[in-house]
Design a protein around this motif. Structure first.
Motif, PDB file in Angstrom:
ATOM      1  N   GLN A  37     -17.886 -23.299 -24.145  1.00  0.00           N
ATOM      2  CA  GLN A  37     -18.763 -22.706 -25.153  1.00  0.00           C
ATOM      3  C   GLN A  37     -18.116 -21.488 -25.823  1.00  0.00           C
ATOM      4  OE1 GLN A  37     -19.712 -23.671 -22.074  1.00  0.00           O
ATOM      5  NE2 GLN A  37     -21.158 -25.318 -22.545  1.00  0.00           N
ATOM      6  N   ASP A  40     -15.620 -22.804 -28.230  1.00  0.00           N
ATOM      7  CA  ASP A  40     -16.397 -23.309 -29.367  1.00  0.00           C
ATOM      8  C   ASP A  40     -16.674 -22.172 -30.343  1.00  0.00           C
ATOM      9  OD1 ASP A  40     -18.669 -23.842 -31.040  1.00  0.00           O
ATOM     10  OD2 ASP A  40     -19.571 -25.162 -29.565  1.00  0.00           O
ATOM     11  N   ASP A  46     -17.042 -27.884 -31.984  1.00  0.00           N
ATOM     12  CA  ASP A  46     -18.183 -28.071 -31.106  1.00  0.00           C
ATOM     13  C   ASP A  46     -17.736 -28.277 -29.659  1.00  0.00           C
ATOM     14  OD1 ASP A  46     -20.347 -30.137 -29.838  1.00  0.00           O
ATOM     15  OD2 ASP A  46     -21.273 -28.700 -31.220  1.00  0.00           O
ATOM     16  N   HIS A  47     -18.481 -27.689 -28.728  1.00  0.00           N
ATOM     17  CA  HIS A  47     -18.107 -27.763 -27.309  1.00  0.00           C
ATOM     18  C   HIS A  47     -18.014 -29.200 -26.805  1.00  0.00           C
ATOM     19  CE1 HIS A  47     -22.512 -27.666 -27.154  1.00  0.00           C
ATOM     20  NE2 HIS A  47     -22.387 -28.361 -26.036  1.00  0.00           N
ATOM     21  N   SER A  48     -18.818 -30.105 -27.370  1.00  0.00           N
ATOM     22  CA  SER A  48     -18.726 -31.512 -26.948  1.00  0.00           C
ATOM     23  C   SER A  48     -17.403 -32.127 -27.400  1.00  0.00           C
ATOM     24  CB  SER A  48     -19.911 -32.317 -27.477  1.00  0.00           C
ATOM     25  OG  SER A  48     -19.889 -32.378 -28.891  1.00  0.00           O
ATOM     26  N   GLU A  49     -16.899 -31.708 -28.551  1.00  0.00           N
ATOM     27  CA  GLU A  49     -15.601 -32.188 -29.033  1.00  0.00           C
ATOM     28  C   GLU A  49     -14.468 -31.627 -28.173  1.00  0.00           C
ATOM     29  OE1 GLU A  49     -15.207 -34.540 -31.607  1.00  0.00           O
ATOM     30  OE2 GLU A  49     -17.357 -34.629 -31.220  1.00  0.00           O
ATOM     31  N   SER A  51     -14.714 -30.827 -25.068  1.00  0.00           N
ATOM     32  CA  SER A  51     -14.796 -31.579 -23.821  1.00  0.00           C
ATOM     33  C   SER A  51     -14.113 -32.939 -23.955  1.00  0.00           C
ATOM     34  CB  SER A  51     -16.263 -31.752 -23.408  1.00  0.00           C
ATOM     35  OG  SER A  51     -16.352 -32.482 -22.215  1.00  0.00           O
ATOM     36  N   LYS A  52     -14.335 -33.614 -25.072  1.00  0.00           N
ATOM     37  CA  LYS A  52     -13.674 -34.912 -25.315  1.00  0.00           C
ATOM     38  C   LYS A  52     -12.163 -34.744 -25.373  1.00  0.00           C
ATOM     39  CE  LYS A  52     -17.528 -36.893 -27.874  1.00  0.00           C
ATOM     40  NZ  LYS A  52     -18.016 -37.263 -29.204  1.00  0.00           N
ATOM     41  N   ASN A  55     -10.756 -34.250 -21.912  1.00  0.00           N
ATOM     42  CA  ASN A  55     -10.826 -35.465 -21.103  1.00  0.00           C
ATOM     43  C   ASN A  55     -10.001 -36.617 -21.677  1.00  0.00           C
ATOM     44  OD1 ASN A  55     -12.607 -34.692 -18.890  1.00  0.00           O
ATOM     45  ND2 ASN A  55     -14.115 -34.365 -20.492  1.00  0.00           N
ATOM     46  N   LYS A  57     -10.319 -38.156 -24.499  1.00  0.00           N
ATOM     47  CA  LYS A  57     -11.173 -39.151 -25.149  1.00  0.00           C
ATOM     48  C   LYS A  57     -11.180 -39.039 -26.669  1.00  0.00           C
ATOM     49  CE  LYS A  57     -13.200 -40.419 -21.192  1.00  0.00           C
ATOM     50  NZ  LYS A  57     -12.655 -41.529 -20.487  1.00  0.00           N
ATOM     51  N   LYS A  58     -10.429 -38.102 -27.219  1.00  0.00           N
ATOM     52  CA  LYS A  58     -10.458 -37.880 -28.664  1.00  0.00           C
ATOM     53  C   LYS A  58      -9.059 -37.574 -29.170  1.00  0.00           C
ATOM     54  CE  LYS A  58     -12.741 -35.017 -32.156  1.00  0.00           C
ATOM     55  NZ  LYS A  58     -12.864 -36.043 -33.136  1.00  0.00           N
TER      56      LYS A  58
END
Length: 89
Positions: A37, A40, A46-49, A51-52, A55, A57-58
């Motif tokens: 956060q 971010d 964004d914190h979800s991005e 995180s991806k 991991n 994933k992006k």
């Protein structure tokens, strides 16, 4: 050279490279005692991005790399070390 690297990353087998990049990103963030956060807030990613990314994933875009470097106050070669560069054909 940096932009050539970005182009090569786009063409390489991404899964292993993205996982290594994500591990490195998380290690750097945690070494700075920073939460997802907080990163971010500093990068407007964004914190979800984030995180991806951490991991594997992006995929990355150049502007994302630059924002992360600025937010973490590091140079691009710290975020993309030679161990990742060596994975590119």
């Amino acid at each position: 050279m940096f932009f050539r690297l970005i182009l090569q990353l786009a063409m390489a087998d991404k899964s292993e490279i993205l996982i290594k990049f994500g591990q490195n990103l998380r290690n750097i963030r945690e070494s700075k005692k920073m939460t997802v956060q907080q990163l971010d807030a500093l990068t407007a990613i964004d914190h979800s991005e984030i995180s991806k990314l951490e991991n594997g994933k992006k995929s990355l875009e150049l502007m994302t790399i630059l924002k992360l470097c600025k937010g973490l106050q590091i140079k691009a070669d710290q975020l993309i070390p030679s161990t990742i560069i060596d994975m590119i054909d």
